[in-house]
Design a protein around this motif. Structure first.
Motif, PDB file in Angstrom:
ATOM      1  N   TYR A 145       8.319  -1.974  23.832  1.00  0.00           N
ATOM      2  CA  TYR A 145       8.039  -0.595  24.238  1.00  0.00           C
ATOM      3  C   TYR A 145       8.446   0.396  23.149  1.00  0.00           C
ATOM      4  CZ  TYR A 145       8.975   3.946  26.274  1.00  0.00           C
ATOM      5  OH  TYR A 145       9.040   5.295  26.476  1.00  0.00           O
ATOM      6  N   LEU A 146       9.627   0.232  22.573  1.00  0.00           N
ATOM      7  CA  LEU A 146      10.090   1.163  21.547  1.00  0.00           C
ATOM      8  C   LEU A 146       9.271   1.022  20.261  1.00  0.00           C
ATOM      9  CD1 LEU A 146      13.953   0.950  22.060  1.00  0.00           C
ATOM     10  CD2 LEU A 146      12.409   2.781  22.768  1.00  0.00           C
ATOM     11  N   GLU A 147       8.857  -0.197  19.919  1.00  0.00           N
ATOM     12  CA  GLU A 147       8.016  -0.380  18.738  1.00  0.00           C
ATOM     13  C   GLU A 147       6.680   0.329  18.923  1.00  0.00           C
ATOM     14  OE1 GLU A 147       7.740  -4.559  18.327  1.00  0.00           O
ATOM     15  OE2 GLU A 147       9.809  -4.827  17.623  1.00  0.00           O
ATOM     16  N   GLN A 148       6.079   0.194  20.094  1.00  0.00           N
ATOM     17  CA  GLN A 148       4.800   0.862  20.340  1.00  0.00           C
ATOM     18  C   GLN A 148       4.979   2.373  20.461  1.00  0.00           C
ATOM     19  OE1 GLN A 148       2.324  -0.811  23.395  1.00  0.00           O
ATOM     20  NE2 GLN A 148       2.656  -2.919  22.720  1.00  0.00           N
ATOM     21  N   THR A 149       6.106   2.816  20.995  1.00  0.00           N
ATOM     22  CA  THR A 149       6.380   4.253  21.037  1.00  0.00           C
ATOM     23  C   THR A 149       6.449   4.827  19.630  1.00  0.00           C
ATOM     24  OG1 THR A 149       7.591   4.045  23.127  1.00  0.00           O
ATOM     25  CG2 THR A 149       8.033   5.998  21.814  1.00  0.00           C
ATOM     26  N   ALA A 150       7.055   4.085  18.710  1.00  0.00           N
ATOM     27  CA  ALA A 150       7.124   4.535  17.321  1.00  0.00           C
ATOM     28  C   ALA A 150       5.740   4.581  16.676  1.00  0.00           C
ATOM     29  CB  ALA A 150       8.046   3.613  16.527  1.00  0.00           C
ATOM     30  N   ILE A 151       4.842   3.666  17.066  1.00  0.00           N
ATOM     31  CA  ILE A 151       3.480   3.672  16.523  1.00  0.00           C
ATOM     32  C   ILE A 151       2.723   4.912  16.987  1.00  0.00           C
ATOM     33  CG2 ILE A 151       1.256   2.492  16.629  1.00  0.00           C
ATOM     34  CD1 ILE A 151       2.754  -0.151  16.704  1.00  0.00           C
ATOM     35  N   ALA A 152       2.808   5.240  18.283  1.00  0.00           N
ATOM     36  CA  ALA A 152       2.075   6.381  18.831  1.00  0.00           C
ATOM     37  C   ALA A 152       2.763   7.712  18.579  1.00  0.00           C
ATOM     38  CB  ALA A 152       1.877   6.206  20.339  1.00  0.00           C
ATOM     39  N   ASN A 153       4.032   7.681  18.163  1.00  0.00           N
ATOM     40  CA  ASN A 153       4.787   8.904  17.881  1.00  0.00           C
ATOM     41  C   ASN A 153       5.436   8.788  16.508  1.00  0.00           C
ATOM     42  OD1 ASN A 153       4.937  10.326  20.803  1.00  0.00           O
ATOM     43  ND2 ASN A 153       5.168   8.117  21.034  1.00  0.00           N
ATOM     44  N   GLY A 206      -7.261 -11.633  19.860  1.00  0.00           N
ATOM     45  CA  GLY A 206      -6.814 -10.314  19.463  1.00  0.00           C
ATOM     46  C   GLY A 206      -5.862  -9.723  20.501  1.00  0.00           C
ATOM     47  N   ARG A 207      -5.161  -8.687  20.114  1.00  0.00           N
ATOM     48  CA  ARG A 207      -4.166  -8.048  20.976  1.00  0.00           C
ATOM     49  C   ARG A 207      -4.559  -6.603  21.228  1.00  0.00           C
ATOM     50  NH1 ARG A 207       1.961  -6.637  19.042  1.00  0.00           N
ATOM     51  NH2 ARG A 207       2.724  -5.731  20.978  1.00  0.00           N
ATOM     52  N   VAL A 208      -4.421  -6.165  22.466  1.00  0.00           N
ATOM     53  CA  VAL A 208      -4.733  -4.787  22.852  1.00  0.00           C
ATOM     54  C   VAL A 208      -3.433  -4.071  23.174  1.00  0.00           C
ATOM     55  CG1 VAL A 208      -5.989  -3.296  24.448  1.00  0.00           C
ATOM     56  CG2 VAL A 208      -6.960  -5.498  23.784  1.00  0.00           C
ATOM     57  N   ILE A 209      -3.186  -2.948  22.513  1.00  0.00           N
ATOM     58  CA  ILE A 209      -2.035  -2.102  22.859  1.00  0.00           C
ATOM     59  C   ILE A 209      -2.591  -0.782  23.395  1.00  0.00           C
ATOM     60  CG2 ILE A 209      -0.384  -3.165  21.315  1.00  0.00           C
ATOM     61  CD1 ILE A 209      -0.948  -1.108  19.232  1.00  0.00           C
ATOM     62  N   ARG A 210      -2.162  -0.426  24.609  1.00  0.00           N
ATOM     63  CA  ARG A 210      -2.729   0.708  25.337  1.00  0.00           C
ATOM     64  C   ARG A 210      -1.715   1.847  25.417  1.00  0.00           C
ATOM     65  NH1 ARG A 210      -2.782  -1.067  30.609  1.00  0.00           N
ATOM     66  NH2 ARG A 210      -1.225  -2.602  29.985  1.00  0.00           N
ATOM     67  N   PHE A 211      -2.230   3.069  25.346  1.00  0.00           N
ATOM     68  CA  PHE A 211      -1.384   4.259  25.426  1.00  0.00           C
ATOM     69  C   PHE A 211      -2.071   5.313  26.290  1.00  0.00           C
ATOM     70  CE2 PHE A 211      -0.543   2.152  21.447  1.00  0.00           C
ATOM     71  CZ  PHE A 211       0.831   2.185  21.314  1.00  0.00           C
ATOM     72  N   ALA A 212      -1.274   6.085  26.996  1.00  0.00           N
ATOM     73  CA  ALA A 212      -1.757   7.245  27.748  1.00  0.00           C
ATOM     74  C   ALA A 212      -0.815   8.401  27.456  1.00  0.00           C
ATOM     75  CB  ALA A 212      -1.802   6.945  29.246  1.00  0.00           C
ATOM     76  N   ASN A 213      -1.345   9.449  26.841  1.00  0.00           N
ATOM     77  CA  ASN A 213      -0.514  10.590  26.419  1.00  0.00           C
ATOM     78  C   ASN A 213       0.677  10.141  25.580  1.00  0.00           C
ATOM     79  OD1 ASN A 213      -2.293  12.250  27.721  1.00  0.00           O
ATOM     80  ND2 ASN A 213      -0.916  12.860  29.355  1.00  0.00           N
ATOM     81  N   ILE A 273      -2.457   7.948  13.490  1.00  0.00           N
ATOM     82  CA  ILE A 273      -2.653   6.592  14.018  1.00  0.00           C
ATOM     83  C   ILE A 273      -2.524   5.574  12.897  1.00  0.00           C
ATOM     84  CG2 ILE A 273      -4.346   5.015  15.031  1.00  0.00           C
ATOM     85  CD1 ILE A 273      -5.399   7.332  16.677  1.00  0.00           C
ATOM     86  N   LEU A 274      -3.145   5.868  11.751  1.00  0.00           N
ATOM     87  CA  LEU A 274      -3.048   4.956  10.609  1.00  0.00           C
ATOM     88  C   LEU A 274      -1.602   4.828  10.137  1.00  0.00           C
ATOM     89  CD1 LEU A 274      -6.214   6.022   8.576  1.00  0.00           C
ATOM     90  CD2 LEU A 274      -5.915   3.978   9.970  1.00  0.00           C
ATOM     91  N   ALA A 275      -0.874   5.966  10.116  1.00  0.00           N
ATOM     92  CA  ALA A 275       0.531   5.914   9.692  1.00  0.00           C
ATOM     93  C   ALA A 275       1.362   5.073  10.657  1.00  0.00           C
ATOM     94  CB  ALA A 275       1.095   7.335   9.602  1.00  0.00           C
ATOM     95  N   GLY A 276       1.102   5.214  11.964  1.00  0.00           N
ATOM     96  CA  GLY A 276       1.834   4.423  12.945  1.00  0.00           C
ATOM     97  C   GLY A 276       1.509   2.941  12.852  1.00  0.00           C
ATOM     98  N   LEU A 277       0.229   2.603  12.670  1.00  0.00           N
ATOM     99  CA  LEU A 277      -0.158   1.202  12.553  1.00  0.00           C
ATOM    100  C   LEU A 277       0.406   0.585  11.275  1.00  0.00           C
ATOM    101  CD1 LEU A 277      -3.875   1.310  13.777  1.00  0.00           C
ATOM    102  CD2 LEU A 277      -1.925   0.281  14.955  1.00  0.00           C
ATOM    103  N   LEU A 278       0.390   1.346  10.185  1.00  0.00           N
ATOM    104  CA  LEU A 278       0.953   0.837   8.937  1.00  0.00           C
ATOM    105  C   LEU A 278       2.441   0.542   9.085  1.00  0.00           C
ATOM    106  CD1 LEU A 278      -0.881   3.154   6.397  1.00  0.00           C
ATOM    107  CD2 LEU A 278      -0.917   0.668   6.328  1.00  0.00           C
ATOM    108  N   LYS A 279       3.133   1.335   9.912  1.00  0.00           N
ATOM    109  CA  LYS A 279       4.564   1.137  10.112  1.00  0.00           C
ATOM    110  C   LYS A 279       4.850  -0.035  11.033  1.00  0.00           C
ATOM    111  CE  LYS A 279       6.792   4.096  12.712  1.00  0.00           C
ATOM    112  NZ  LYS A 279       7.522   5.283  13.192  1.00  0.00           N
ATOM    113  N   GLY A 280       4.010  -0.248  12.044  1.00  0.00           N
ATOM    114  CA  GLY A 280       4.341  -1.232  13.067  1.00  0.00           C
ATOM    115  C   GLY A 280       3.548  -2.513  13.045  1.00  0.00           C
ATOM    116  N   VAL A 281       2.419  -2.565  12.307  1.00  0.00           N
ATOM    117  CA  VAL A 281       1.567  -3.753  12.293  1.00  0.00           C
ATOM    118  C   VAL A 281       1.328  -4.174  10.848  1.00  0.00           C
ATOM    119  CG1 VAL A 281      -0.656  -4.724  12.990  1.00  0.00           C
ATOM    120  CG2 VAL A 281       0.432  -2.991  14.413  1.00  0.00           C
ATOM    121  N   LYS A 282       1.659  -5.408  10.509  1.00  0.00           N
ATOM    122  CA  LYS A 282       1.490  -5.913   9.149  1.00  0.00           C
ATOM    123  C   LYS A 282       0.098  -6.529   9.015  1.00  0.00           C
ATOM    124  CE  LYS A 282       5.679  -4.707   8.290  1.00  0.00           C
ATOM    125  NZ  LYS A 282       5.926  -3.469   7.519  1.00  0.00           N
TER     126      LYS A 282
END
Length: 631
Positions: free
Chosen positions: A210-218, A423-430, A377-386
């Protein structure tokens, strides 16, 4: 022998209740009492999920508070095991504006109390249930109340309150409070401490995820996280070389200033640094859209409005209704703009509602939304997904039931991702990660319905695409239609699913371009290896035919020819996906299209070192000799 007959039980006389006795048993049920018995509706199904939900609600409130105050969020999340890893002390601290003393009891001790339910403006929280429900769960499982520290003013001491919820009255009970300075609090901010029964696990659907995905979206937020596996407190026997939680936290604050990616300190504290140093666009509150209401809502609004005349009510209480449009609506429904709101009958309200439904209005304003944005979004993905290929897209705003919403998609492909699995789906709302009820979510269904074979990936019927792929889906809306109060899945609306599929197609076409380019490079490399395998044989055969040839020179010339024919295999790209050097005879294909796209990042190759000017390097000599072969 005759069959034995069992004795029939004696009939008991049924007592009959009358209206008076039934009435004496009826009583009012508070909302707190209802959710205390049905806590699974709020996401407290089991100990593991309860721990995640508690942290989720506290972090969401902290991020909302910091953003509304115009502050870049600095959050601390700590989980300290207390009793054989079945009881934990959870601490969430932020650097937000704090909470005034008079409101602490209402915010943390009363369900369905908040400022976000009655306004149409994008925010993480909606119903005013979350953090109070977490405190109620903690009280039920451990008997320990919440401890809240809040400091709303820089030069004034902080407030400390020990608070529990009276579920029968849906009201806070404060057992202790004081005002003094605390060294661990920021200049302003809030800290919540809860003791609860829970279960900590790593992996999917965990606090870590949860915290890793929060860092990606924020990406504008910095999160310092101390999991239960981090160092223990000083009073425990951990050895002389083991830092305490406090010492490791101070060390983490120092490391976070220079961290450019997820970092773990020697004590086990995880640092998720910010990669974007600007706050998101501040959303503005809007009024209801006329196409988003129902007849009963319209009648209630007519009753509660501050306007006296129907014309002023339509113009003032709705968006996209001007004075001219209000006059037309009242005329078509048999009313006038000067009709008193208090005199409108049910029949007249129904005629007005029917007229509204038959009228075309402009879409609601979209400044109430704050999408993440392609670059973030690109910055968050670059930080959290290799991965090696990243792309993102943001759809234009759309409307469902009169509520504006916006869909954003990001794709990450290749790199260190699993090449064999799905593949993996990561979902976000607001900007909030959704970790549970994936199969019931509209976003997941849209991904399944997309034909990924059209974009260069293999896919079985009714399944996710196969390959090293992460799909990022975000919905931004003033009111996200969740399937339940636990806010774990987005309801399946046709308008929402359509926008998700359109955005997936936009990113999928870019992915297909990249996949085809990578396949061509691989194919050309295989051709070159075949050429090089037989060059030696060809040189020996030609040398046997004509013994005057120089075998070494001939072999070198053939290698240059093979390299020239398969020169696409040598194409290199910088971190933005742009070709470093394009050969003269290389066709202008998909490479140039990706190079011009600001929403695409490719990190599979880095620029080569350029030679100093004026010096004839070995590479330059090879190019000159290659050119001479084709002159």
């Amino acid at each position: 022998m005759p069959p034995t007959t069992a004795k029939r039980p004696k009939k008991t006389k049924r007592t009959r209740a009358d209206a008076e006795s039934m009435a004496s048993k009826q009583r009012e049920i508070s909302v707190s009492e209802f959710f205390a018995k049905n806590r699974h509706l709020l996401g407290f199904d089991n100990p593991r999920k309860a721990l995640l939900t508690t942290i989720k609600e506290a972090v969401d409130n902290a991020l909302d508070a910091c953003e509304e105050a115009g502050l870049l969020p600095d959050l601390f999340v700590g989980i300290e095991p207390l009793d054989k890893d079945t009881r934990f002390r959870v601490t969430v601290r932020d650097n937000g504006p704090g909470i005034v003393k008079a409101q602490v009891a209402n915010i943390f001790g009363k369900l369905l109390y908040g400022s976000k339910f009655h306004r149409l403006k994008m925010s993480r929280g909606q119903q005013g249930i979350g953090i109070a429900a977490a405190g109620m769960y903690a009280l039920m499982t451990t008997g320990k109340p919440m401890v809240i520290h809040t400091k709303p003013h820089k030069r004034k001491p902080a407030h400390r309150m020990v608070l529990a919820i009276d579920t029968k009255k849906n009201k806070a009970e404060i057992s202790d409070e004081e005002e003094r300075d605390y060294d661990h609090l920021p200049v302003t901010g809030t800290e919540v401490v809860l003791e609860l029964e829970g279960k900590y696990n790593k992996g999917r659907q965990s606090v870590d995820e949860y915290l890793e995905q929060t860092a990606i979206a924020n990406p504008h937020a910095q999160i310092i996280y101390q999991p239960p596996t981090a160092c223990r407190s000083k009073d425990e026997d951990n050895g002389d070389d083991m830092p305490s939680l406090i010492d490791d936290y101070e060390h983490a604050l120092t490391v976070a200033k220079d961290a450019d990616g997820t970092t773990t300190t020697p004590g086990g504290t995880i640092i998720l640094p910010r990669t974007v140093h600007e706050l998101p666009h501040e959303p503005k509150e809007i009024k209801p859209h006329p196409l988003g209401i129902e007849l009963g809502t319209l009648m209630k609004m007519l009753k509660d409005t501050e306007h006296q005349k129907v014309g002023g009510f339509l113009k003032g209480d709705f968006c996209r209704i001007s004075a001219k449009v209000a006059a037309d609506l009242t005329k078509k429904s048999g009313l006038t703009s000067n009709t008193w709101c208090s005199t409108v009958t049910h029949h007249q309200a129904e005629a007005l509602y029917k007229t509204i439904q038959e009228t075309r209005f402009m879409s609601p304003p979209t400044d109430c939304l704050s999408p993440i944005g392609v670059q973030q979004i690109l910055a968050g993905l670059l930080k959290g997904v290799k991965a090696e290929f990243y792309t993102a897209a943001t759809r234009p705003p759309a409307v469902y039931r009169g509520n504006p919403f916006q869909i954003e998609i990001g794709l990450a492909f290749g790199g260190d991702l699993d090449n064999e699995g799905l593949g993996r789906v990561i979902r976000f709302a607001n900007r909030v990660p959704l970790l549970y009820q994936q199969s019931a979510c509209c976003a997941f269904k849209a991904v399944l319905e997309t034909n990924w074979r059209n974009y260069g990936l293999s896919q079985s019927r009714g399944a996710l695409p196969q390959g090293p792929l992460v799909i990022f889906v975000h919905m931004a809306s003033v009111w996200v239609p969740f399937t339940s109060e636990s806010k774990e899945a987005i309801a399946d609306y046709d308008e929402i699913r359509k926008q998700i599929k359109l955005a997936l197609g936009e990113c999928g076409r870019k992915l297909n371009t990249y996949v085809r380019r990578r396949q061509r490079i691989k194919r050309e490399g295989e051709r070159r290896s075949v050429f090089e395998r037989y060059i030696g044989e060809v040189v020996q055969a030609m040398n046997r035919i004509d013994g005057k040839l120089n075998p070494n020179k001939l072999k070198k010339q053939f290698e240059l020819v093979a390299k020239h024919v398969t020169e696409y295999a040598d194409t290199e790209f910088d971190e933005d996906g742009k070709p470093i050097k394009v050969k003269k005879k290389q066709p202008a294909d998909s490479v140039s299209r990706l190079a011009k796209d600001d929403a695409t990042v490719i990190v599979d190759a880095m620029p080569t070192e350029t030679a100093p000017k004026g010096k004839r390097t070995k590479k330059k000599a090879e190019d000159e000799e290659q050119d001479s072969l084709f002159d």
